[in-house]
Design a protein around this motif. Structure first.
Motif, mmCIF file in Angstrom:
data_model
loop_
_atom_site.group_PDB
_atom_site.id
_atom_site.type_symbol
_atom_site.label_atom_id
_atom_site.label_comp_id
_atom_site.label_asym_id
_atom_site.label_seq_id
_atom_site.Cartn_x
_atom_site.Cartn_y
_atom_site.Cartn_z
ATOM 1 N N SER A 96 0.856 -1.190 0.000
ATOM 2 C CA SER A 96 0.000 0.000 0.000
ATOM 3 C C SER A 96 0.888 1.234 0.000
ATOM 4 N N LEU A 97 0.286 2.402 -0.222
ATOM 5 C CA LEU A 97 1.024 3.647 -0.123
ATOM 6 C C LEU A 97 1.171 4.046 1.339
ATOM 7 N N VAL A 98 2.148 4.898 1.615
ATOM 8 C CA VAL A 98 2.396 5.318 2.998
ATOM 9 C C VAL A 98 1.276 6.219 3.497
ATOM 10 N N ASN A 99 0.870 7.171 2.649
ATOM 11 C CA ASN A 99 -0.203 8.083 3.052
ATOM 12 C C ASN A 99 -1.095 8.372 1.847
ATOM 13 N N LYS A 100 -1.976 7.428 1.562
ATOM 14 C CA LYS A 100 -2.863 7.558 0.414
ATOM 15 C C LYS A 100 -3.899 8.657 0.673
ATOM 16 N N ILE A 101 -4.063 9.580 -0.314
ATOM 17 C CA ILE A 101 -5.047 10.646 -0.152
ATOM 18 C C ILE A 101 -6.118 10.621 -1.235
ATOM 19 N N TYR A 102 -5.894 9.796 -2.292
ATOM 20 C CA TYR A 102 -6.854 9.819 -3.390
ATOM 21 C C TYR A 102 -6.764 8.512 -4.153
ATOM 22 N N ASP A 103 -7.959 7.910 -4.409
ATOM 23 C CA ASP A 103 -8.002 6.685 -5.197
ATOM 24 C C ASP A 103 -9.378 6.556 -5.846
ATOM 25 N N LYS A 104 -9.686 5.393 -6.403
ATOM 26 C CA LYS A 104 -10.929 5.253 -7.166
ATOM 27 C C LYS A 104 -12.176 5.325 -6.290
ATOM 28 N N TYR A 105 -11.986 5.245 -4.991
ATOM 29 C CA TYR A 105 -13.124 5.356 -4.080
ATOM 30 C C TYR A 105 -13.394 6.804 -3.681
ATOM 31 N N SER A 106 -12.538 7.730 -4.117
ATOM 32 C CA SER A 106 -12.711 9.146 -3.795
ATOM 33 C C SER A 106 -13.751 9.780 -4.707
ATOM 34 N N ALA A 107 -14.298 10.894 -4.262
ATOM 35 C CA ALA A 107 -15.308 11.604 -5.056
ATOM 36 C C ALA A 107 -14.688 12.110 -6.353
ATOM 37 N N ASN A 108 -15.472 12.026 -7.425
ATOM 38 C CA ASN A 108 -15.076 12.545 -8.742
ATOM 39 C C ASN A 108 -13.793 11.918 -9.281
ATOM 40 N N TYR A 109 -13.555 10.653 -8.954
ATOM 41 C CA TYR A 109 -12.374 9.985 -9.492
ATOM 42 C C TYR A 109 -12.512 9.875 -11.013
ATOM 43 N N PRO A 110 -11.515 10.328 -11.798
ATOM 44 C CA PRO A 110 -11.678 10.406 -13.262
ATOM 45 C C PRO A 110 -11.376 9.120 -14.010
ATOM 46 N N GLY A 111 -10.861 8.103 -13.323
ATOM 47 C CA GLY A 111 -10.426 6.899 -14.022
ATOM 48 C C GLY A 111 -9.018 7.070 -14.570
ATOM 49 N N ILE A 112 -8.484 6.015 -15.161
ATOM 50 C CA ILE A 112 -7.138 6.086 -15.719
ATOM 51 C C ILE A 112 -7.180 5.796 -17.216
ATOM 52 N N THR A 113 -6.126 6.176 -17.888
ATOM 53 C CA THR A 113 -5.970 5.872 -19.312
ATOM 54 C C THR A 113 -4.617 5.203 -19.514
ATOM 55 N N PHE A 114 -4.522 4.456 -20.604
ATOM 56 C CA PHE A 114 -3.256 3.833 -20.969
ATOM 57 C C PHE A 114 -2.798 4.420 -22.293
ATOM 58 N N GLY A 115 -1.499 4.574 -22.443
ATOM 59 C CA GLY A 115 -0.950 5.128 -23.674
ATOM 60 C C GLY A 115 0.440 4.586 -23.942
ATOM 61 N N ASN A 116 1.057 5.109 -24.994
ATOM 62 C CA ASN A 116 2.395 4.663 -25.379
ATOM 63 C C ASN A 116 3.233 5.863 -25.775
ATOM 64 N N ASP A 117 4.359 6.030 -25.116
ATOM 65 C CA ASP A 117 5.289 7.111 -25.414
ATOM 66 C C ASP A 117 6.389 6.573 -26.321
ATOM 67 N N GLU A 118 6.723 7.326 -27.393
ATOM 68 C CA GLU A 118 7.715 6.851 -28.361
ATOM 69 C C GLU A 118 9.053 6.541 -27.699
ATOM 70 N N LYS A 119 9.417 7.305 -26.679
ATOM 71 C CA LYS A 119 10.722 7.136 -26.047
ATOM 72 C C LYS A 119 10.672 6.185 -24.868
ATOM 73 N N TYR A 120 9.637 6.321 -24.016
ATOM 74 C CA TYR A 120 9.623 5.595 -22.748
ATOM 75 C C TYR A 120 8.671 4.398 -22.725
ATOM 76 N N GLY A 121 7.898 4.202 -23.786
ATOM 77 C CA GLY A 121 7.034 3.026 -23.848
ATOM 78 C C GLY A 121 5.673 3.245 -23.216
ATOM 79 N N ARG A 122 5.036 2.159 -22.818
ATOM 80 C CA ARG A 122 3.653 2.217 -22.325
ATOM 81 C C ARG A 122 3.569 2.862 -20.940
ATOM 82 N N PHE A 123 2.404 3.444 -20.677
ATOM 83 C CA PHE A 123 2.208 4.097 -19.388
ATOM 84 C C PHE A 123 0.736 4.070 -19.003
ATOM 85 N N ALA A 124 0.490 4.243 -17.708
ATOM 86 C CA ALA A 124 -0.856 4.470 -17.181
ATOM 87 C C ALA A 124 -0.883 5.884 -16.624
ATOM 88 N N GLN A 125 -2.015 6.574 -16.769
ATOM 89 C CA GLN A 125 -2.056 7.995 -16.429
ATOM 90 C C GLN A 125 -3.391 8.370 -15.814
#
Length: 315
Positions: A48-77
């Motif tokens: 777990s995180l040391v001091n979590k302040i925001y996650d998917k259970y928080s109000a107005n959580y926007p969700g995550i997206t996945f993408g691919n950077d030409e230099k650094y490869g795949r990522f979650a954002q």
């Protein structure tokens, strides 16, 4: 080691190993990025995180997206909401649908500067997925969509479709739909299939100054676009000057062209390249075919069909 970095946890390593062995993709329904303000050094033993302040259970959580950077490869954002203005985010965690910590990262995202020169900053937190091997596909399905992980569980795995006793659905004509066949990796910038005679490819023929590309054949452009051609294509070479030409398929016109310049396969044009030369640029995916100009290059999508040696002007 870098000051800020991302690692797989012990749980994440086990997950990657499981998918590497089975060939199954990551189906990331319900996965989320959590944000925290704790001070920590990423460790494989973290759950777990040391001091979590925001996650998917928080109000107005926007969700995550996945993408691919030409230099650094795949990522979650994740896009950080305005409600966290004033915080300094120092830790990120990528969790699966069962709240298991898959990857963890330290960072420093100062949300005290949300307005600069009257323009509102949009902050994002991005986690590199470089630790997940590139041959493991990542399929992201938002929670609440009509497709669920359970829906996918009854489908045949891609690596089983070409195996003995494998299976796939049939259409109304009792044929296996094309999208359910084992995937084919087409080679870019060339012909991938065509007519054969006595084990020799006979896509191109020459008859009385007419080069014909015989159908059916499959060509793939430099950037990976694959096209199946079901009609013969002719090219009149009677007016060509003596010399060696590369016969190209033009994806814009669906016609053949005779190309007299040099063709290089590299990450950039060589220093002695001439205007009109072509580069099959393999520096990053998707690849590209580039024609050198006086002030740079033009992008042109071609496939290399073959070579034609003109010995006496069209002969």
């Amino acid at each position: 080691m870098a000051k800020y970095y991302t690692i797989l946890t012990d749980y994440g390593v086990d997950l990657v190993n499981k998918h590497s062995l089975s060939g199954e993709p990551f189906v990331t329904s319900g996965w989320y990025i959590a944000l925290g303000t704790g001070m920590m050094t990423p460790s494989v033993s973290m759950t777990s995180l040391v001091n979590k302040i925001y996650d998917k259970y928080s109000a107005n959580y926007p969700g995550i997206t996945f993408g691919n950077d030409e230099k650094y490869g795949r990522f979650a954002q994740i896009t950080i909401p305005d409600s966290l203005s004033g915080y300094v985010i120092t830790e990120l965690g990528l969790f699966d649908a069962n709240d298991n910590l898959v990857m963890v990262a330290n960072t420093n995202i100062n949300l005290n500067t949300s307005i600069v020169d009257g323009i509102a900053n949009i902050f994002t937190a991005k986690m590199s997925l470089f630790a997940i091997p590139a041959n493991i596909d990542i399929i992201y399905i938002n929670e609440g969509n009509y497709v669920t992980v359970e829906d996918l569980s009854g489908y045949q795995k891609l690596n089983e479709k070409s195996q003995p006793n494998g299976y796939a659905p049939l259409n109304e004509k009792s044929f296996v739909p094309k999208e359910h066949l084992a995937s084919i990796q087409y080679v870019p910038f060339c012909v991938n299939s065509g007519p054969m005679e006595n084990g020799v490819e006979t896509v191109l023929t020459l008859n009385e100054n007419i080069i014909t590309a015989h159908s059916p054949f499959v060509v793939t452009s430099a950037d990976g676009v694959t096209r199946e051609i079901n009609q013969d294509i002719n090219l009149d070479v009677s007016e060509l000057a003596e010399g060696t030409y590369q016969i190209l398929f033009n994806f814009e016109t669906n016609l053949l062209e005779a190309f007299s310049g040099n063709i290089y396969t590299d990450k950039k044009f060589p220093d002695d390249a001439q205007v009109g030369d072509m580069l099959f640029d393999v520096s990053v995916l998707p690849y590209a075919s580039k024609i050198k100009t006086e002030d740079g290059y033009n992008l042109k999508q071609y496939a290399l069909m073959g070579q034609y040696d003109c010995v006496s002007g069209g002969g």
